[in-house]
Enzyme design. Structure first.
Site, PDB file in Angstrom:
ATOM      1  N   GLY A 176       0.756  -1.400  -0.506  1.00  0.00           N
ATOM      2  CA  GLY A 176       0.292   0.000   0.171  1.00  0.00           C
ATOM      3  C   GLY A 176       0.806   1.194  -0.203  1.00  0.00           C
ATOM      4  O   GLY A 176       2.006   1.228   0.390  1.00  0.00           O
ATOM      5  N   GLN A 177       0.398   2.524  -0.008  1.00  0.00           N
ATOM      6  CA  GLN A 177       0.936   3.436   0.227  1.00  0.00           C
ATOM      7  C   GLN A 177       1.923   3.556   1.010  1.00  0.00           C
ATOM      8  O   GLN A 177       3.193   4.251   0.783  1.00  0.00           O
ATOM      9  CB  GLN A 177      -0.120   4.585   0.278  1.00  0.00           C
ATOM     10  CG  GLN A 177       1.007   6.162  -0.095  1.00  0.00           C
ATOM     11  CD  GLN A 177      -0.287   7.655   0.888  1.00  0.00           C
ATOM     12  OE1 GLN A 177      -0.796   8.405  -0.223  1.00  0.00           O
ATOM     13  NE2 GLN A 177      -0.654   6.970   1.612  1.00  0.00           N
ATOM     14  N   ARG A 212      -0.618 -10.859   0.286  1.00  0.00           N
ATOM     15  CA  ARG A 212      -1.260 -11.883  -0.400  1.00  0.00           C
ATOM     16  C   ARG A 212      -1.337 -12.164  -1.663  1.00  0.00           C
ATOM     17  O   ARG A 212      -1.455 -11.528  -2.427  1.00  0.00           O
ATOM     18  CB  ARG A 212      -3.068 -11.252  -0.721  1.00  0.00           C
ATOM     19  CG  ARG A 212      -3.122 -10.153   0.495  1.00  0.00           C
ATOM     20  CD  ARG A 212      -4.422  -9.905   0.471  1.00  0.00           C
ATOM     21  NE  ARG A 212      -5.373 -10.388   1.113  1.00  0.00           N
ATOM     22  CZ  ARG A 212      -6.458 -10.228   0.858  1.00  0.00           C
ATOM     23  NH1 ARG A 212      -7.523  -8.328   0.240  1.00  0.00           N
ATOM     24  NH2 ARG A 212      -7.913 -11.142   1.566  1.00  0.00           N
ATOM     25  N   SER A 235      -7.106   5.219  13.479  1.00  0.00           N
ATOM     26  CA  SER A 235      -7.673   5.843  12.034  1.00  0.00           C
ATOM     27  C   SER A 235      -8.664   6.830  12.453  1.00  0.00           C
ATOM     28  O   SER A 235      -8.997   7.542  14.046  1.00  0.00           O
ATOM     29  CB  SER A 235      -8.079   5.547  11.193  1.00  0.00           C
ATOM     30  OG  SER A 235      -9.338   6.540  10.711  1.00  0.00           O
ATOM     31  N   GLU A 251     -10.762   8.219  11.727  1.00  0.00           N
ATOM     32  CA  GLU A 251     -12.367   8.171  11.355  1.00  0.00           C
ATOM     33  C   GLU A 251     -13.314   7.313  12.839  1.00  0.00           C
ATOM     34  O   GLU A 251     -14.431   7.075  13.103  1.00  0.00           O
ATOM     35  CB  GLU A 251     -12.398   7.140  10.359  1.00  0.00           C
ATOM     36  CG  GLU A 251     -13.503   6.656   9.652  1.00  0.00           C
ATOM     37  CD  GLU A 251     -14.211   7.624   8.932  1.00  0.00           C
ATOM     38  OE1 GLU A 251     -13.558   8.557   8.514  1.00  0.00           O
ATOM     39  OE2 GLU A 251     -15.513   7.435   8.513  1.00  0.00           O
ATOM     40  N   TYR A 294     -16.421   1.143   9.096  1.00  0.00           N
ATOM     41  CA  TYR A 294     -14.723   1.227   9.310  1.00  0.00           C
ATOM     42  C   TYR A 294     -14.503   1.940  10.078  1.00  0.00           C
ATOM     43  O   TYR A 294     -13.641   0.525  10.992  1.00  0.00           O
ATOM     44  CB  TYR A 294     -14.437   2.163   7.947  1.00  0.00           C
ATOM     45  CG  TYR A 294     -12.907   2.177   7.728  1.00  0.00           C
ATOM     46  CD1 TYR A 294     -11.969   1.485   7.660  1.00  0.00           C
ATOM     47  CD2 TYR A 294     -12.359   3.860   8.237  1.00  0.00           C
ATOM     48  CE1 TYR A 294     -10.732   2.182   7.493  1.00  0.00           C
ATOM     49  CE2 TYR A 294     -11.587   3.689   8.188  1.00  0.00           C
ATOM     50  CZ  TYR A 294      -9.898   2.879   8.215  1.00  0.00           C
ATOM     51  OH  TYR A 294      -9.025   3.415   8.539  1.00  0.00           O
ATOM     52  N   ARG A 312     -22.201   9.838   0.985  1.00  0.00           N
ATOM     53  CA  ARG A 312     -21.994   8.534   1.987  1.00  0.00           C
ATOM     54  C   ARG A 312     -23.325   8.233   2.866  1.00  0.00           C
ATOM     55  O   ARG A 312     -23.286   9.539   3.328  1.00  0.00           O
ATOM     56  CB  ARG A 312     -21.526   8.330   2.460  1.00  0.00           C
ATOM     57  CG  ARG A 312     -19.337   8.270   1.914  1.00  0.00           C
ATOM     58  CD  ARG A 312     -18.179   8.028   2.956  1.00  0.00           C
ATOM     59  NE  ARG A 312     -17.240   7.799   1.693  1.00  0.00           N
ATOM     60  CZ  ARG A 312     -15.736   8.081   1.750  1.00  0.00           C
ATOM     61  NH1 ARG A 312     -15.963   8.195   2.695  1.00  0.00           N
ATOM     62  NH2 ARG A 312     -15.231   7.635   0.994  1.00  0.00           N
TER      63      ARG A 312
HETATM   64  N1  GDD Z   1     -13.906   9.090  -2.250  1.00  0.00           N
HETATM   65  C1  GDD Z   1     -14.113   9.670  -2.458  1.00  0.00           C
HETATM   66  N2  GDD Z   1     -14.838   9.510  -3.407  1.00  0.00           N
HETATM   67  N3  GDD Z   1     -14.701  10.564  -1.026  1.00  0.00           N
HETATM   68  C2  GDD Z   1     -15.242  12.212  -1.183  1.00  0.00           C
HETATM   69  C3  GDD Z   1     -15.564  11.669  -3.248  1.00  0.00           C
HETATM   70  C4  GDD Z   1     -15.428  11.194  -4.519  1.00  0.00           C
HETATM   71  O1  GDD Z   1     -15.825  11.015  -5.622  1.00  0.00           O
HETATM   72  N4  GDD Z   1     -16.525  12.660  -2.946  1.00  0.00           N
HETATM   73  C5  GDD Z   1     -16.858  13.922  -2.036  1.00  0.00           C
HETATM   74  N5  GDD Z   1     -16.012  12.533  -0.813  1.00  0.00           N
HETATM   75  C6  GDD Z   1     -15.598  12.916   0.211  1.00  0.00           C
HETATM   76  C7  GDD Z   1     -15.652  11.704   1.900  1.00  0.00           C
HETATM   77  O2  GDD Z   1     -16.940  11.963   1.494  1.00  0.00           O
HETATM   78  C8  GDD Z   1     -14.424  11.979   2.239  1.00  0.00           C
HETATM   79  O3  GDD Z   1     -15.401  12.994   3.246  1.00  0.00           O
HETATM   80  C9  GDD Z   1     -13.962  13.192   2.125  1.00  0.00           C
HETATM   81  O4  GDD Z   1     -14.560  13.096   0.613  1.00  0.00           O
HETATM   82  C10 GDD Z   1     -12.765  11.901   2.498  1.00  0.00           C
HETATM   83  O5  GDD Z   1     -13.007  10.638   1.733  1.00  0.00           O
HETATM   84  P1  GDD Z   1     -11.708  10.006   1.010  1.00  0.00           P
HETATM   85  O6  GDD Z   1     -10.583  10.293   0.719  1.00  0.00           O
HETATM   86  O7  GDD Z   1     -12.199   8.121   0.767  1.00  0.00           O
HETATM   87  O8  GDD Z   1     -10.913   9.458   2.958  1.00  0.00           O
HETATM   88  P2  GDD Z   1     -11.887   9.367   3.977  1.00  0.00           P
HETATM   89  O9  GDD Z   1     -11.784  10.616   4.799  1.00  0.00           O
HETATM   90  O10 GDD Z   1     -12.712   8.550   4.323  1.00  0.00           O
HETATM   91  O11 GDD Z   1     -10.623   7.691   4.672  1.00  0.00           O
HETATM   92  C11 GDD Z   1      -9.064   7.717   4.774  1.00  0.00           C
HETATM   93  O12 GDD Z   1      -8.646   8.339   5.448  1.00  0.00           O
HETATM   94  C12 GDD Z   1      -9.343   7.703   7.108  1.00  0.00           C
HETATM   95  C13 GDD Z   1      -8.515   8.637   8.228  1.00  0.00           C
HETATM   96  O13 GDD Z   1      -9.497   9.817   8.661  1.00  0.00           O
HETATM   97  C14 GDD Z   1      -8.639   6.842   4.701  1.00  0.00           C
HETATM   98  O14 GDD Z   1      -7.312   6.848   3.748  1.00  0.00           O
HETATM   99  C15 GDD Z   1      -8.943   5.898   5.462  1.00  0.00           C
HETATM  100  O15 GDD Z   1      -8.605   4.541   5.520  1.00  0.00           O
HETATM  101  C16 GDD Z   1      -8.113   6.171   6.841  1.00  0.00           C
HETATM  102  O16 GDD Z   1      -8.404   5.705   8.269  1.00  0.00           O
END
Ligand code: GDD
Length: 329
Positions: free
Chosen positions: A12-13, A34, A131, A133, A155, A284
């Site tokens: 992963g990253q 895996r 996280s 989260e 999650y 979401r």
């Molecule tokens: N993925 C995604 N795609 N997110 C979107 C989009 C889209 O098209 N549009 C808006 N978002 C919003 C999501 O609803 C969220 O509020 C925010 O962008 C960030 O989404 P992600 O980049 O998917 O990250 P995350 O915050 O849900 O989760 C990441 O960060 C966590 C730490 O707080 C992941 O890396 C997790 O594994 C990590 O634990």
């Protein structure tokens, strides 16, 4: 003898940056991968093809979190000094669709690993990637290591279980086990379905005529975004202390998804208004709020502070997309 590290989630990253960081410090690095028909190793390929590295200071082993026998075997064979547990289903949105397998890997997978570590005759220092989260909709802002967890996604709930188990094993069984409470951290190696990479990739592709528009979910959502390279440094630092304890890693600054859009599109000379639209498919069922971290403990004890800022990160990620696709940067 060089120190030995074993990494779950090495492809992963974070796993790939951590591997580079540890190799640079003279470690012998082992990774758990895996066994699937298509092995995703692109983030490690520069090391994998280097005969002076792969098979010398870097080794990959087939095992899986849901196959405890294989994992136990690797742990016994490698006998690492440090174990970095980064593997798991890491997409929050996806965890609403596949909650059972998310919990199986993230929650139960961590518990299984703790049980194995507990049985080892040679003690190992364990880092577990928690996280932001887990805080969900916290009552206080910014959060620190003592802020109660109130997850709003499967999650987040799975990470709370795993994080609490790490604390329980540290206290009840005396393990050297540390949780990192990691806020969002990005890089050009970020998975393509996380929002920063999705936006930077689209801005570059639209600029180069390979894509027309970008569909996003909630662009008002805000996060505390940092750079993955800073965060893996924090992981390592947290295992170099005499006493194991949890550390929160964050930039302490909130930005919206809209801010990411504006920086990315401006960096390639585009007006985002002409290309970005909202699409309910990417919304979401529940969103956390006010996830912004106070990393004072990491600063005070580890001397950690983030070195790469938000604009620099998003600009670099967008530019990397153009370089990868062969366009002028
Ligand atoms: N993925 C995604 N795609 N997110 C979107 C989009 C889209 O098209 N549009 C808006 N978002 C919003 C999501 O609803 C969220 O509020 C925010 O962008 C960030 O989404 P992600 O980049 O998917 O990250 P995350 O915050 O849900 O989760 C990441 O960060 C966590 C730490 O707080 C992941 O890396 C997790 O594994 C990590 O634990």
């Amino acid at each position: 003898m060089p120190p030995k590290a074993l990494i779950t989630g090495i492809t992963g990253q974070d796993g790939s940056y951590l591997t580079e960081w540890l190799l640079g410090r003279g470690y012998e690095v082992h990774g758990v991968v895996r066994r699937t028909s298509s092995l995703e190793r692109s983030r490690l390929s520069h090391l994998y093809v280097d005969a002076a590295v792969y098979g010398q200071s870097l080794h990959l082993h087939y095992a899986d979190l849901d196959d405890p026998t294989t994992l136990r075997r690797v742990l016994l064979r490698v006998a690492p000094d440090e174990l970095y547990h980064l593997a798991g289903q890491s997409h929050v949105g996806l965890s609403f669709d596949i909650p059972e397998s998310t919990c199986e890997m993230t929650a139960m997978g961590t518990l299984r690993l703790l049980e194995m570590v507990r049985d080892l005759s040679k003690p190992v220092r364990l880092f577990h990637a928690g996280s932001s989260e887990m805080f969900g909709r916290p009552a206080v802002s910014p959060q620190n290591e003592d802020t109660p967890f109130l997850p709003v996604s499967p999650y987040g709930a799975a990470k709370v279980f795993a994080t609490q188990m790490v604390r329980i094993y540290r206290e009840a069984h005396g393990l050297y086990a540390v949780n990192g409470i990691l806020y969002n951290h990005e890089s050009p190696r970020r998975g393509e379905n996380f929002v920063t990479r999705k936006i930077c990739r689209a801005a570059a592709a639209i600029r180069d005529g390979r894509q027309k528009e970008l569909s996003l979910g909630d662009t008002s959502a805000r996060r505390d975004w940092g750079d993955a390279r800073d965060y893996v440094r924090g992981m390592w630092l947290s295992l170099q202390q005499d006493t194991p304890r949890d550390y929160l890693f964050a930039s302490g600054i909130l930005h919206s998804v809209q801010d990411v859009v504006e920086v990315a599109f401006a960096s390639v000379g585009l007006d985002w208004r002409q290309h970005v639209r909202q699409d309910p498919r990417f919304m979401r069922p529940a969103e956390p709020t006010n996830l912004v971290g106070d990393a004072s403990r990491a600063r005070a004890i580890l001397g950690w502070k983030p070195e790469i800022g938000f604009e620099q990160l998003i600009t670099e990620m967008t530019s990397a997309e153009r370089t990868q696709s062969g366009s002028a940067a």
